[in-house]
Motif scaffolding. Structure first.
Motif, PDB file in Angstrom:
ATOM      1  N   ASP A 149       0.833  -1.205   0.000  1.00 38.14           N
ATOM      2  CA  ASP A 149       0.000   0.000   0.000  1.00 38.14           C
ATOM      3  C   ASP A 149       0.867   1.254   0.000  1.00 38.14           C
ATOM      4  O   ASP A 149       0.644   2.190  -0.776  1.00 38.14           O
ATOM      5  N   VAL A 150       1.852   1.290   0.901  1.00 34.69           N
ATOM      6  CA  VAL A 150       2.685   2.490   1.037  1.00 34.69           C
ATOM      7  C   VAL A 150       3.549   2.690  -0.206  1.00 34.69           C
ATOM      8  O   VAL A 150       3.583   3.774  -0.793  1.00 34.69           O
ATOM      9  N   VAL A 151       4.249   1.657  -0.622  1.00 32.18           N
ATOM     10  CA  VAL A 151       5.099   1.761  -1.812  1.00 32.18           C
ATOM     11  C   VAL A 151       4.250   2.104  -3.033  1.00 32.18           C
ATOM     12  O   VAL A 151       4.611   2.958  -3.855  1.00 32.18           O
ATOM     13  N   GLY A 152       3.080   1.448  -3.138  1.00 34.36           N
ATOM     14  CA  GLY A 152       2.209   1.696  -4.280  1.00 34.36           C
ATOM     15  C   GLY A 152       1.745   3.144  -4.352  1.00 34.36           C
ATOM     16  O   GLY A 152       1.743   3.755  -5.424  1.00 34.36           O
ATOM     17  N   CYS A 153       1.352   3.721  -3.225  1.00 28.94           N
ATOM     18  CA  CYS A 153       0.908   5.121  -3.212  1.00 28.94           C
ATOM     19  C   CYS A 153       2.044   6.061  -3.599  1.00 28.94           C
ATOM     20  O   CYS A 153       1.845   7.019  -4.359  1.00 28.94           O
ATOM     21  N   CYS A 154       3.243   5.805  -3.080  1.00 29.46           N
ATOM     22  CA  CYS A 154       4.380   6.671  -3.396  1.00 29.46           C
ATOM     23  C   CYS A 154       4.708   6.632  -4.881  1.00 29.46           C
ATOM     24  O   CYS A 154       4.945   7.669  -5.514  1.00 29.46           O
ATOM     25  N   VAL A 155       4.707   5.429  -5.454  1.00 30.19           N
ATOM     26  CA  VAL A 155       5.025   5.291  -6.878  1.00 30.19           C
ATOM     27  C   VAL A 155       3.903   5.871  -7.740  1.00 30.19           C
ATOM     28  O   VAL A 155       4.156   6.527  -8.759  1.00 30.19           O
ATOM     29  N   ALA A 156       2.649   5.669  -7.330  1.00 29.96           N
ATOM     30  CA  ALA A 156       1.524   6.198  -8.091  1.00 29.96           C
ATOM     31  C   ALA A 156       1.564   7.720  -8.141  1.00 29.96           C
ATOM     32  O   ALA A 156       1.321   8.325  -9.188  1.00 29.96           O
ATOM     33  N   LEU A 157       1.896   8.348  -7.024  1.00 33.33           N
ATOM     34  CA  LEU A 157       1.972   9.804  -6.995  1.00 33.33           C
ATOM     35  C   LEU A 157       3.075  10.300  -7.920  1.00 33.33           C
ATOM     36  O   LEU A 157       2.899  11.270  -8.660  1.00 33.33           O
ATOM     37  N   ALA A 158       4.231   9.636  -7.891  1.00 35.55           N
ATOM     38  CA  ALA A 158       5.329  10.026  -8.782  1.00 35.55           C
ATOM     39  C   ALA A 158       4.968   9.777 -10.246  1.00 35.55           C
ATOM     40  O   ALA A 158       5.309  10.566 -11.127  1.00 35.55           O
ATOM     41  N   ASP A 159       4.256   8.675 -10.516  1.00 35.98           N
ATOM     42  CA  ASP A 159       3.883   8.360 -11.888  1.00 35.98           C
ATOM     43  C   ASP A 159       2.928   9.410 -12.455  1.00 35.98           C
ATOM     44  O   ASP A 159       2.928   9.669 -13.667  1.00 35.98           O
ATOM     45  N   LEU A 160       2.117  10.028 -11.586  1.00 37.43           N
ATOM     46  CA  LEU A 160       1.222  11.095 -12.023  1.00 37.43           C
ATOM     47  C   LEU A 160       1.961  12.415 -12.218  1.00 37.43           C
ATOM     48  O   LEU A 160       1.341  13.409 -12.587  1.00 37.43           O
ATOM     49  N   ASP A 161       3.262  12.447 -11.924  1.00 30.94           N
ATOM     50  CA  ASP A 161       4.096  13.638 -12.084  1.00 30.94           C
ATOM     51  C   ASP A 161       3.594  14.786 -11.214  1.00 30.94           C
ATOM     52  O   ASP A 161       3.556  15.941 -11.624  1.00 30.94           O
ATOM     53  N   VAL A 162       3.216  14.447  -9.982  1.00 34.47           N
ATOM     54  CA  VAL A 162       2.726  15.449  -9.038  1.00 34.47           C
ATOM     55  C   VAL A 162       3.912  16.080  -8.322  1.00 34.47           C
ATOM     56  O   VAL A 162       4.789  15.378  -7.809  1.00 34.47           O
ATOM     57  N   SER A 163       3.947  17.403  -8.273  1.00 39.58           N
ATOM     58  CA  SER A 163       5.057  18.094  -7.613  1.00 39.58           C
ATOM     59  C   SER A 163       4.683  18.657  -6.263  1.00 39.58           C
ATOM     60  O   SER A 163       5.565  18.959  -5.455  1.00 39.58           O
TER      61      SER A 163
END
Length: 398
Positions: free
Chosen positions: A111-125
């Protein structure tokens, strides 16, 4: 729920699964399905462990798993650090010895790793969020029945706007740790050009409330999305902070240097004094301590212990820090570490470590100011010049 919302907003499930595999060794699978919650469509993210009876893990063991996966898990380490510090605080133990129970299982690591990677994949700054509903009543845990919010949630919620919001447990320690690591501020929806919406479903479907988390992704008003070059990995670990403040008018001033030093050693991002005048013309100081939210409780206790104050204020602060690294330069026959702040591949600040400069000045029996000039000259000779490109050998791997 947050992972489902980020995937629903457009994050790549393939990218999430690849990162989860890297950390867990392929022992957990992330799947999604569409459901309805409160009559609304939502995406349910389900994490399925592929091994029987995943073990409980200490924070030390979880950190080793994440670090073995490489630098891309930096934000996940920050999330688990916040969790460990909160759990350690409420249970009276060192963060390294905290047993995460269900949080340490493979599904929650995913869950934690997935959320972190998903946020980065969306290119959120940058991330902000509104007030959080914590719930009410009580919940059964491995420690017995506890009131809602459970102690770790209350600890992680320090400095954030909260409300009860309904019956039952509406926020978990993992959810609060993710939010506090990602979000720079508790604020209304900022002006933006809305690009995508994600709705993540919880497991329950109670009457009268849609059990879902919603994320809105967009470009800051007037700034096209294509110009946003910073990733979530670059910003989120340093943006969420609390400012602790205390007015003190009756402390021997000779004690302040030691107090500030100990606060910094305990994990404060910064600590400083501001001279003030209190009622009846009394001279005093305001002690200011900037810190990560997870350390606020311990640092507040340290302020009460080491000073004469009887009250500590706290307020949330947004913080954007430049990337920094250390490089060694040679002065005479001595290596001096130099802190280099950089952004977009350019050097922004160059600062020799003064303690090392002072130590060398004592050994050489020279004025500190001259040794400091030598250190700056050595840094310049190594290409560390404000406004210049960061030397190739110091650039982070892409």
């Amino acid at each position: 729920m947050l992972l489902g919302a980020l995937l629903d907003a457009g994050a790549s499930l393939t990218a999430v699964q690849s990162a989860v595999d890297l950390v867990s060794g392929g022992t957990v699978r992330v799947q999604t399905r569409e459901v309805t919650r409160g009559g609304l469509r939502a995406l349910k993210a389900e994490v399925e462990p592929l091994v029987d009876d995943p073990p409980h893990r200490t924070w030390r063991e979880v950190r080793e798993m994440l670090e073995r996966a490489g630098p891309g898990t930096r934000t996940a380490v920050a999330v688990f650090t916040a969790l460990a510090e909160a759990e350690g605080r409420v249970h009276g133990m060192k963060p390294e010895d905290v047993h995460f129970h269900e949080v340490g299982a493979l599904d929650a690591i995913a869950d934690v790793v997935g959320c972190c990677v998903a946020l980065a994949d969306l290119d959120v700054s940058t991330v902000s969020a509104g007030p959080v509903a914590l719930g009410s009543g009580s919940v059964r845990t491995t420690h017995g029945r506890l009131p809602v919010p459970v102690p770790a949630v209350a600890e992680l919620a320090r400095g954030w706007q909260v409300s009860a919001g309904g019956d039952g447990e509406l926020a978990t320690p993992t959810g609060l740790a993710l939010l506090r690591t990602f979000a720079r501020a508790c604020e209304p929806l900022p002006p933006m050009v809305l690009e995508s919406i994600g709705v993540g479903a919880g497991t329950r479907d109670p009457a009268g409330r849609a059990n879902a988390v919603r994320v809105l992704v967009g470009a800051v008003e007037g700034v096209p999305a294509a110009t946003r070059t910073a990733s979530a990995e670059e910003y989120t670990p340093t943006e969420s902070a609390l400012l602790l403040e205390a007015n003190v008018d009756d402390l021997d001033p000779r004690l302040w240097p030691g107090i500030l030093t100990r606060l910094l050693a305990a994990g404060a991002s910064d600590a400083w004094l501001v001279p003030i005048v209190m009622k009846k013309g009394r001279p005093a100081h305001t002690l200011n301590v900037l810190c990560p939210p997870g350390l606020a409780g311990a640092l507040r206790d340290q302020i009460f212990r080491d000073t004469s104050t009887i009250g500590v204020r706290h307020s949330p602060r947004g913080k954007v820090a430049l990337e920094r690294l250390f490089a060694d330069v040679t002065v005479g026959d001595t290596r001096i570490p130099v802190k280099v702040a950089h952004r977009d591949g350019l050097v922004v600040q160059v600062m020799p470590e003064f303690d090392d400069v002072a130590a060398l000045a004592r050994r050489q029996d020279r004025p500190e100011r001259l040794v400091l000039l030598d250190a700056y000259a050595a840094a310049s000779g190594a290409g560390l010049v404000v406004g210049a490109a960061l030397p190739e050998k110091l650039r982070p791997e892409q």
